[in-house]
Every structure is written in structure tokens, then in C-alpha cells.
Design a protein around this motif. Structure first.
Motif, PDB file in Angstrom:
ATOM      1  N   GLN A  65       0.810  -1.212   0.000  1.00 60.97           N
ATOM      2  CA  GLN A  65       0.000   0.000   0.000  1.00 60.97           C
ATOM      3  C   GLN A  65       0.845   1.264   0.000  1.00 60.97           C
ATOM      4  O   GLN A  65       0.523   2.254  -0.679  1.00 60.97           O
ATOM      5  CB  GLN A  65      -0.929  -0.010   1.219  1.00 60.97           C
ATOM      6  N   VAL A  66       1.955   1.263   0.752  1.00 63.22           N
ATOM      7  CA  VAL A  66       2.801   2.455   0.811  1.00 63.22           C
ATOM      8  C   VAL A  66       3.460   2.716  -0.539  1.00 63.22           C
ATOM      9  O   VAL A  66       3.479   3.844  -1.036  1.00 63.22           O
ATOM     10  CB  VAL A  66       3.863   2.289   1.925  1.00 63.22           C
ATOM     11  N   ALA A  67       4.003   1.666  -1.158  1.00 67.39           N
ATOM     12  CA  ALA A  67       4.631   1.823  -2.476  1.00 67.39           C
ATOM     13  C   ALA A  67       3.602   2.162  -3.538  1.00 67.39           C
ATOM     14  O   ALA A  67       3.908   2.864  -4.511  1.00 67.39           O
ATOM     15  CB  ALA A  67       5.371   0.546  -2.848  1.00 67.39           C
ATOM     16  N   ARG A  68       2.379   1.714  -3.378  1.00 74.32           N
ATOM     17  CA  ARG A  68       1.327   2.048  -4.338  1.00 74.32           C
ATOM     18  C   ARG A  68       1.026   3.541  -4.340  1.00 74.32           C
ATOM     19  O   ARG A  68       0.834   4.158  -5.385  1.00 74.32           O
ATOM     20  CB  ARG A  68       0.066   1.247  -4.004  1.00 74.32           C
ATOM     21  N   ARG A  69       1.005   4.124  -3.161  1.00 72.81           N
ATOM     22  CA  ARG A  69       0.778   5.574  -3.085  1.00 72.81           C
ATOM     23  C   ARG A  69       2.009   6.357  -3.524  1.00 72.81           C
ATOM     24  O   ARG A  69       1.872   7.454  -4.085  1.00 72.81           O
ATOM     25  CB  ARG A  69       0.410   5.961  -1.651  1.00 72.81           C
ATOM     26  N   ARG A  70       3.200   5.810  -3.280  1.00 70.64           N
ATOM     27  CA  ARG A  70       4.422   6.536  -3.627  1.00 70.64           C
ATOM     28  C   ARG A  70       4.657   6.549  -5.138  1.00 70.64           C
ATOM     29  O   ARG A  70       5.019   7.579  -5.706  1.00 70.64           O
ATOM     30  CB  ARG A  70       5.619   5.893  -2.924  1.00 70.64           C
ATOM     31  N   HIS A  71       4.460   5.413  -5.790  1.00 69.24           N
ATOM     32  CA  HIS A  71       4.775   5.301  -7.212  1.00 69.24           C
ATOM     33  C   HIS A  71       3.551   5.346  -8.118  1.00 69.24           C
ATOM     34  O   HIS A  71       3.707   5.321  -9.346  1.00 69.24           O
ATOM     35  CB  HIS A  71       5.539   4.003  -7.470  1.00 69.24           C
ATOM     36  N   LEU A  72       2.355   5.360  -7.531  1.00 71.10           N
ATOM     37  CA  LEU A  72       1.105   5.386  -8.314  1.00 71.10           C
ATOM     38  C   LEU A  72       1.037   4.197  -9.269  1.00 71.10           C
ATOM     39  O   LEU A  72       0.630   4.314 -10.426  1.00 71.10           O
ATOM     40  CB  LEU A  72       0.973   6.704  -9.081  1.00 71.10           C
ATOM     41  N   LEU A  73       1.433   3.032  -8.755  1.00 68.05           N
ATOM     42  CA  LEU A  73       1.394   1.787  -9.511  1.00 68.05           C
ATOM     43  C   LEU A  73       0.678   0.729  -8.692  1.00 68.05           C
ATOM     44  O   LEU A  73       0.724   0.745  -7.460  1.00 68.05           O
ATOM     45  CB  LEU A  73       2.808   1.296  -9.851  1.00 68.05           C
ATOM     46  N   CYS A  74       0.022  -0.193  -9.395  1.00 66.44           N
ATOM     47  CA  CYS A  74      -0.622  -1.316  -8.728  1.00 66.44           C
ATOM     48  C   CYS A  74      -0.626  -2.507  -9.680  1.00 66.44           C
ATOM     49  O   CYS A  74      -0.431  -2.357 -10.891  1.00 66.44           O
ATOM     50  CB  CYS A  74      -2.049  -0.968  -8.281  1.00 66.44           C
ATOM     51  N   THR A  75      -0.839  -3.680  -9.124  1.00 63.48           N
ATOM     52  CA  THR A  75      -0.936  -4.903  -9.922  1.00 63.48           C
ATOM     53  C   THR A  75      -2.392  -5.308 -10.046  1.00 63.48           C
ATOM     54  O   THR A  75      -3.154  -5.242  -9.075  1.00 63.48           O
ATOM     55  CB  THR A  75      -0.135  -6.035  -9.261  1.00 63.48           C
ATOM     56  N   ILE A  76      -2.801  -5.708 -11.235  1.00 64.63           N
ATOM     57  CA  ILE A  76      -4.167  -6.137 -11.493  1.00 64.63           C
ATOM     58  C   ILE A  76      -4.128  -7.516 -12.122  1.00 64.63           C
ATOM     59  O   ILE A  76      -3.103  -7.965 -12.647  1.00 64.63           O
ATOM     60  CB  ILE A  76      -4.913  -5.143 -12.411  1.00 64.63           C
ATOM     61  N   THR A  77      -5.273  -8.209 -12.092  1.00 64.02           N
ATOM     62  CA  THR A  77      -5.408  -9.530 -12.679  1.00 64.02           C
ATOM     63  C   THR A  77      -6.466  -9.473 -13.766  1.00 64.02           C
ATOM     64  O   THR A  77      -7.603  -9.059 -13.509  1.00 64.02           O
ATOM     65  CB  THR A  77      -5.798 -10.576 -11.624  1.00 64.02           C
ATOM     66  N   MET A  78      -6.085  -9.866 -14.969  1.00 67.69           N
ATOM     67  CA  MET A  78      -6.998  -9.903 -16.102  1.00 67.69           C
ATOM     68  C   MET A  78      -7.111 -11.342 -16.585  1.00 67.69           C
ATOM     69  O   MET A  78      -6.255 -11.838 -17.317  1.00 67.69           O
ATOM     70  CB  MET A  78      -6.485  -9.001 -17.232  1.00 67.69           C
ATOM     71  N   GLY A  79      -8.135 -12.039 -16.097  1.00 67.96           N
ATOM     72  CA  GLY A  79      -8.275 -13.447 -16.430  1.00 67.96           C
ATOM     73  C   GLY A  79      -7.191 -14.268 -15.782  1.00 67.96           C
ATOM     74  O   GLY A  79      -7.091 -14.353 -14.561  1.00 67.96           O
ATOM     75  N   ARG A  80      -6.341 -14.874 -16.607  1.00 68.48           N
ATOM     76  CA  ARG A  80      -5.234 -15.674 -16.097  1.00 68.48           C
ATOM     77  C   ARG A  80      -3.931 -14.892 -16.009  1.00 68.48           C
ATOM     78  O   ARG A  80      -2.904 -15.458 -15.621  1.00 68.48           O
ATOM     79  CB  ARG A  80      -5.016 -16.905 -17.004  1.00 68.48           C
ATOM     80  N   PHE A  81      -3.926 -13.650 -16.393  1.00 72.73           N
ATOM     81  CA  PHE A  81      -2.703 -12.873 -16.479  1.00 72.73           C
ATOM     82  C   PHE A  81      -2.722 -11.717 -15.483  1.00 72.73           C
ATOM     83  O   PHE A  81      -3.789 -11.201 -15.138  1.00 72.73           O
ATOM     84  CB  PHE A  81      -2.498 -12.335 -17.905  1.00 72.73           C
ATOM     85  N   ARG A  82      -1.527 -11.341 -15.032  1.00 72.74           N
ATOM     86  CA  ARG A  82      -1.340 -10.196 -14.162  1.00 72.74           C
ATOM     87  C   ARG A  82      -0.638  -9.101 -14.943  1.00 72.74           C
ATOM     88  O   ARG A  82       0.143  -9.352 -15.855  1.00 72.74           O
ATOM     89  CB  ARG A  82      -0.514 -10.569 -12.924  1.00 72.74           C
TER      90      ARG A  82
END
Length: 413
Positions: A65-82
Motif C-alpha cells: 500500500q505504501v509503495a502504491r501511493r508513492r509510485h502510483l502503480l498497482c498490480t491487477i489480474t486480467m483473467g489468467r494474467f497479471r
């Protein structure tokens, strides 16, 4: 849990530059999934006045969560892929594996040196605590790329230490935002991306380079022009360089320190749990780190306790000379209490906290149990005879028929 990893400083800045015309200064930076050595690189960037390197990396773990706010990046899942997603622009980013991105970064460094007629690079990054360099070295060691990396990189220079040395008489804070506003006259800059931070670190070093042509070697005269020769920048950064071997030693020392801290969790597991207050956890973390810095792990404490219980208190206090008497007494009393009345460490709950409560994940064993119970219930309702009428079970319908007859008798009465 402590998010920041304390890096052990063991480097002595013993890098010597033979011919200044053989070196080129390049800015670099990374975005990570967290601030621990077990975290991963998710973005690596490099900057020169004529070229930029920018590559996103798909990490195995999610960004905290801290790195998400710092870098404005997140990981998502689209079907079988991230995939990686830019939170600010709501766009899915193209990423590569870590080994591919690191290999391309080394190839980009080689191409920059070839185009500019240089032999080795000096990498400049702005960071208060030396974390990015250790994480980069750890990744290079994991993929056996350190030897190839050492052929093109002479060492690392910290822009924060460089600016603090030259601006300590006129400035108090030396963050990227403050340095960019004071030195580069840039307001409202974005420091969330590694590409922006790499460019700012390079521009700050270029702005603060010392003029060596005038013969002033005290390191106080500053160039304010836009163009500075590579020889000038290399000589200005020569006293701030750390070699790759020193960074490798720093990484190993930090890993050993973390291993000692982890072994001491047996003593402080109750104080470090979330059942205690934040003040108690902070104090326990401080005591644990002080013991680990004194090269003491759980095995050492256990051997001292087994050999001499009467002199255990004094032996431990003698190994902690930098602490106060009250801190020594608290540390020793906690250790003695642990050895006299050891409490078993309870294992974490099965499935973790993530699946607790109403969203609890059901295991396969429970599923088999529910299946067997349903089969037994169905078997208890199955008829014992083979008497069927029109494909229906007469014994299963018998209780309902009796209810209907009793109701009819009641109406007749």
C-alpha cells in the motif's frame, strides 16, 4: 511489521579514477514493491542528456500500500494474467520480466558508453538511505548478471550526499523537491516515477559540479551553467563513489543482520505481536535491533545461558556497551524471562487473516466432509424396500400422507 530495511554501511569510498576522460555520469533510479530486501523491482530508469531508458517489470508479488501511493502503480489480474497499472492515468503498462529488463539496462549502458566514446559509467541516484543500490545488486546476483554489469559500471554515487556536502551552509533539507525548487527553479514536480527522479538527480549533480579548471580543489566553487564536461563531473563525484564490491559487502552484511533479527523474534514474539500496543512493539524492535547489531543471535544467547546462568546477565551487558543501563537491564530481564519460562510460538491461523470472517475460504477437506455428510443424509432417507409406484418413493411420501389424513379427520370431526 517494519517496512523499511536498515542498510548496514560498510563502504569506505576507496574508488580511484585513473583517467577522468574514460568515465560518463548517468542518472538512474528504480520503483520497488516495498522497502524491504525481499521486495522486487517494478520499474527501472536511466537518464542522459541524449537518451533515456524506461522499462517496467512485472513483479511476482503485489505492490504494498505504501509503495502504491508513492509510485502510483498497482498490480491487477486480467483473467489468467497479471499486469501493472498506472493509477494516475488508469492505463495498463507494458512490462517485462526482471531478467530481461536488467539485461536491456546493461545493454543500454554499453550503447551510451560506445556512442560517447567512454569506457565506464558512474551511476547517480538520489536516496536518503542506501536501499536502491542493494536491491539492484541483489537482483543482479540472482540472475548472474553482476560480472557483466561490473564491466560497464565503475561505481555508484549518491546525489543526496553530494548535495548535502555542497549546500549544508545554505540549506537544511535535501530532498528532491527542495533541491529542485532551490537549485533548478522547478515547482510542483512529480517524483512518483523513476524516470523523473533519475533526470532530477542528474540535473542536480550537473548544477552542483565543481570547477576544476580554475585550480580550486577545495570543492566549494559551483558551476551554474547548463553544460559541464564529463571530466568535471567525474572528478567532483570521485570522493562520493562506492565500488560494486563495497555494495556487495553491504548487501551481505545487511542480510546477516536481518538473519540475526529474525532469530531474535523467538525472544520478542509476544512483544512484536499485534496484541500489544504500538509503543511496546517499537521498543521491542529497538531492543532486537540493538542486540543484532552487536553480532548476537539466538544461538549465541542460548549457548551463554547454557554455559553460565549466573554470569549470563553480565556477559550480555558487556556485549552492549553503547546502550544505557536501563536499556541493558530491560533487555537482559526479557531474555532471562524467556529462557526461564519459554512460551511456545503459536503457528499462524490456517488460511491467514485474509480469508477470515464471512469470506473465509473453505478447504478441500471440509468440502469432502460436507459431501460425505450429504451422502449419508441422502442414504438415511432412501427406502429400504423396492416398492415404487409410478416412479415415486412411497415410504418417502408416507409422512406427508399421514399429515393429510390427520387433517381430513380433524375436519370431519
Amino acid at each position: 511489521m517494519v517496512r523499511n530495511t536498515e542498510i548496514v554501511e560498510v563502504s569506505n569510498n576507496t574508488v580511484t579514477l585513473d583517467n577522468l576522460s574514460d568515465y560518463m555520469v548517468i542518472g538512474w533510479d528504480i520503483d520497488t514493491t516495498g522497502r524491504r530486501l525481499l521486495d522486487e523491482i517494478c520499474h527501472i530508469a536511466g537518464h542522459t542528456p541524449n537518451s533515456q531508458f524506461n522499462q517496467y517489470i512485472m513483479p511476482h508479488n503485489d505492490i504494498d500500500q505504501v509503495a502504491r501511493r508513492r509510485h502510483l502503480l498497482c498490480t491487477i489480474t486480467m483473467g489468467r494474467f497479471r499486469a501493472l497499472k498506472d493509477i494516475k492515468n488508469n492505463r495498463t503498462l507494458k512490462s517485462k520480466s526482471e531478467i530481461s529488463a536488467l539485461a536491456e539496462f546493461i545493454e543500454w549502458l554499453e550503447q551510451m558508453l560506445k556512442d560517447n566514446g567512454k569506457k565506464m559509467a558512474i551511476l547517480v541516484c538520489h536516496e536518503v538511505s542506501k536501499f536502491n543500490t542493494c536491491l539492484l545488486i541483489k537482483s543482479l546476483l540472482a540472475y548472474n548478471l553482476l560480472d557483466k554489469f561490473s564491466e560497464v559500471v565503475k561505481g555508484f554515487a549518491n546525489c543526496h550526499s553530494f548535495a548535502q556536502t555542497h549546500c549544508q551552509d545554505t540549506m537544511v533539507m535535501f530532498s528532491l523537491r527542495v533541491l529542485s525548487k532551490v537549485l533548478l527553479d522547478k515547482d510542483h514536480i512529480d517524483t512518483s516515477k523513476a524516470t523523473d527522479r533519475a533526470k532530477l538527480a542528474y540535473d542536480i549533480v550537473q548544477h552542483l559540479c565543481v570547477t576544476l579548471e580554475s585550480g580550486n580543489d577545495d570543492g566549494k566553487e559551483v558551476v551554474t551553467g547548463s553544460e559541464v564536461s564529463e571530466e568535471t563531473k567525474a572528478k567532483a563525484l570521485s570522493t562520493f563513489l562506492t565500488s560494486i564490491d563495497d555494495e556487495v559487502e553491504t548487501l551481505h552484511s545487511t542480510q546477516e543482520l536481518l538473519a540475526r533479527q529474525k532469530s531474535l523474534n523467538t525472544v520478542y514474539h509476544k512483544s512484536l505481536s499485534y496484541q500489544t500496543t504500538a509503543l511496546d512493539r517499537k521498543k521491542a524492535i529497538s531492543y532486537r535491533n540493538s542486540i543484532a547489531k552487536a553480532n548476537i543471535d539466538y544461538t549465541t544467547l542460548q549457548s551463554l545461558w547454557t554455559e553460565n546462568k549466573d554470569g549470563f546477565k553480565e556477559a550480555v551487558k558487556n556485549k552492549l556497551p553503547e546502550l544505557s543501563d536501563d536499556d541493558k537491564e530491560n533487555i537482559v530481564s526479557t531474555i532471562i524471562m524467556h529462557f526461564e519460562n519459554p512460551e511456545p510460538v503459536s503457528p499462524p491461523p490456517k488460511g491467514g487473516r485474509k480469508y477470515g470472517g464471512r469470506f473465509r475460504r473453505r478447504s478441500s477437506s471440509n468440502k469432502d466432509n460436507r459431501k460425505s455428510l450429504s451422502e449419508n443424509d441422502a442414504g438415511s432417507l432412501s427406502p429400504n424396500s423396492t416398492d415404487h409406484a409410478n416412479g415415486h418413493n412411497t415410504e418417502a411420501e408416507k409422512p406427508q400422507n399421514e399429515i393429510i389424513k390427520s387433517q381430513e379427520n380433524g375436519e370431519n370431526n
